[in-house]
Design an enzyme around this catalytic site. Structure first.
Site, PDB file in Angstrom:
ATOM      1  N   LYS A  48     -33.130 -12.027   8.091  1.00 40.08           N
ATOM      2  CA  LYS A  48     -32.174 -11.413   8.064  1.00 40.08           C
ATOM      3  C   LYS A  48     -32.353  -9.946   7.353  1.00 40.08           C
ATOM      4  CE  LYS A  48     -27.585 -11.673   5.922  1.00 40.08           C
ATOM      5  NZ  LYS A  48     -26.601 -12.612   4.994  1.00 40.08           N
ATOM      6  N   SER A  76     -22.271 -17.539   3.876  1.00 41.19           N
ATOM      7  CA  SER A  76     -22.799 -16.551   4.785  1.00 41.19           C
ATOM      8  C   SER A  76     -24.218 -17.341   5.614  1.00 41.19           C
ATOM      9  CB  SER A  76     -23.310 -15.337   4.220  1.00 41.19           C
ATOM     10  OG  SER A  76     -22.024 -14.698   4.188  1.00 41.19           O
ATOM     11  N   SER A  80     -22.038 -14.151   7.092  1.00 46.74           N
ATOM     12  CA  SER A  80     -22.806 -13.030   7.472  1.00 46.74           C
ATOM     13  C   SER A  80     -24.371 -13.070   7.945  1.00 46.74           C
ATOM     14  CB  SER A  80     -22.799 -12.074   5.940  1.00 46.74           C
ATOM     15  OG  SER A  80     -23.774 -12.561   5.122  1.00 46.74           O
TER      16      SER A  80
END
Lengths: 95, 484
Positions: free
Chosen positions: B76, B175, B151
């Protein structure tokens, strides 16, 4: 709980966010809706409840007072927008 | 090779069926072919990946046989990686190349993994749909008109479409778990303090936690083993031994006590999703688990509490972006205040600004007690609810998300309706507990996730319960047809 446009301007200033004047009323409306959601908290009796700062109620770990970092100023300043002789440049603050 | 799990790829590498270089080439070719369609990556780093894969093959030839050696993965874009841009999904950091490596990416690198690229995400991890990214929304591989969740939506979409066998994510209010649920992958959010936050760009420091996302619980166990552990560089990292997650996967779940919170199954839960979850629970019952009702009376307050605590912490954390030391700087500022204000106005997107303002308001003079202090008090009540529940049960189960993937644009005008996407996940972060989402069914072609919540440091039991379910079902094996 609703926020007025003036309150949004004040909060934006505190947060050093230069919000466009044209966007203020939309932020006021959206932030008010978020505060309405948050308002549900006020119905709960929390008298005597200790606020929770860490899930395991541990306190900050201390370490020995020894130098562990090396000087890497040049490397760290590679990504800076404006530097000169190892200093970060900003607009003049003191006349 | 793409349809193999990380564990299968690991044994393929060990037996010499293929090399790390071949594996990296294979997944880079898939990434090349599909990633623009999904917009799931912010950076692709093929040269770096090929060099690392060659290193891995060399190490293997010298006798190294660690399980993650040569395994490709994506990080990420919230994890600082030396030499590859770390944007956090924001214009503010569009030009930022970190001068140091995060602990998570360093540990995974040292374990031999091969980073292929950095995944797209909601800006500063603030969002539940991946639509707040400066780099545009990520598309769900199951229906490219839909969001992947957020997210960690780029990571979830990349794993779901098998552009990589695994990816890292972070979870502040859901997330990892919510996008895992919406994309049909397995995603684990560990206990707060289990995985180091060093070099992971901060959103809400008392809630943020990194974890693995992959096809199976077994894969997540392999990844967590490498990610977890004490780190002196993170002051909230906890010094506890890391158990052997692999060896407990095969434990029997006969007699496992599963708590079902009434509040998870009552108002607001879509009946079709409830049906999928009931079916998953009956698999557990048939495997010998015992289902017990539990009560989490303060559960309904988790979203309101979160939207004080998280914005308050974010307003403080994001004050570091001032246009002076790194990140975006506005052109020709007239004075210092103008430099701060315009750099931040231009560098941050609307959702980040909303949260910074809410947090600033909640912490401002005269409001602190009514908001932040009150929220931290209710946070203790929520946490206490879980403590009592875990006196009776081993794990808690329920849905991960109240809906399947929704359409891109459907909730962007209404922040509060977006926030409610995380009603089942947020309380876990507030209490600092571990939680996992596993594929449990499909509704109209869109995935549904089952959430399993555990007691502190009980990741082994979560992975065990998830693995046992995955031995009995094949939802986790499903890959969207367009990517086969």
């Amino acid at each position: 709980m609703s926020l007025s446009s003036d309150e949004v301007r004040k909060v934006a200033h505190l947060a050093r966010l230069g919000i466009e004047e044209s966007a203020i009323s939309e932020y006021a409306e959206q932030l008010s809706r978020i505060l309405e959601l948050v308002e549900q908290m006020q119905a709960v009796d929390t008298e005597g409840v200790e606020p929770m700062a860490h899930p395991q109620d541990i306190s900050q770990r201390l370490r020995d007072d020894e130098v562990t970092e090396t000087d890497q100023r040049d490397r760290f300043q590679e990504g800076a927008p404006q530097v000169e002789s190892g200093l970060y440049l900003v607009p003049k603050v003191i006349e | 090779m793409y349809d193999k799990t990380l564990a299968e790829l690991s044994s393929g590498l060990r037996s010499g069926a293929f090399s790390a270089v071949e594996l990296a080439e294979h997944f880079l070719a898939r990434t090349e072919r599909f990633h623009t369609q999904l917009n799931c990556l912010i950076s692709v780093s093929p040269e770096l990946a090929m060099a690392r894969a060659a290193d891995a093959d060399r190490q293997r030839a010298e006798g190294d046989s660690r399980p993650l050696l040569g395994i490709p993965l994506m990080h990420k874009d919230i994890f600082c990686t030396e030499g590859v841009k770390t944007s956090c999904g924001s214009k503010m950091l569009d030009n930022f190349v970190a001068p140091y490596e995060s602990t998570v990416s360093r540990k995974l690198k040292e374990a031999g993994t091969v980073m292929l690229g950095k995944t797209n995400m909601d800006e500063f991890a603030m969002g539940s749909s991946n639509e707040t990214s400066y780099y545009g929304p990520v598309r769900n591989p199951w229906d490219t008109d839909c969001v992947p969740g957020g997210s960690s939506g780029g990571s979830a979409a990349a794993v779901a479409a098998r552009l990589a066998p695994a990816a890292t994510g972070t979870d502040t209010g859901g997330s990892i778990r919510q996008p895992a649920s919406l994309c049909n992958v397995t995603g684990l959010k560990p206990t707060y303090g289990r995985v180091s936050r060093y070099g992971m760009i901060a959103f809400a420091s008392s809630l943020d936690q990194a974890g693995p996302m992959a096809a199976t619980a077994e894969d997540c166990a392999l990844l967590l083993a490498a990610m977890a552990g004490f780190d002196p560089a993170d002051s909230t990292s906890l010094d506890r031994p890391v158990p052997d997650y692999q060896s407990t996967l095969t434990n029997s779940i006969k007699g496992l006590k599963i708590g079902l919170p009434k509040s998870f199954f009552s108002t607001g839960l879509n009946s079709a999703i409830a049906q999928v979850i009931e079916t998953a629970l009956s698999e557990y019952r048939q495997a010998g688990a015992e289902l017990v009702e539990v009560d989490l009376p303060h559960m309904h307050l988790s979203v309101p509490v979160y939207y004080v605590v998280a914005p308050a912490e974010c307003s403080s954390n994001l004050s570091r972006y001032d246009g002076v030391r790194y990140g975006h700087r506005a052109d020709s500022p007239k004075d210092l205040e103008d430099l701060f204000k315009r750099s931040r106005d231009e560098g941050f997107g609307a959702e980040v600004k909303r949260r910074v303002m809410i947090g600033t308001y909640a912490l401002s003079a005269g409001y602190y007690d009514a908001y932040y202090r009150k929220a931290q008090q209710i946070r203790r009540l929520i946490s206490e609810d879980f403590r009592q529940a875990f006196e009776k049960v081993d794990v808690i189960m329920g849905p991960t998300s109240p809906t399947t993937a929704f359409k891109i644009g459907e909730k962007t005008d209404d922040p509060v309706s977006m926030y409610l996407s995380d009603i089942y996940t947020i309380a876990v972060n507030l209490a600092g507990l571990p939680g996992i989402s596993i594929p449990a069914g499909m509704l109209n072609g869109l995935p549904v996730g089952l959430q399993i919540i555990g007691n502190y440091f009980d990741e082994g039991r979560l992975l065990n319960a998830a693995h046992q379910y995955q031995l009995l079902t094949d939802w986790h094996k499903k890959i969207p047809e367009a990517f086969c």
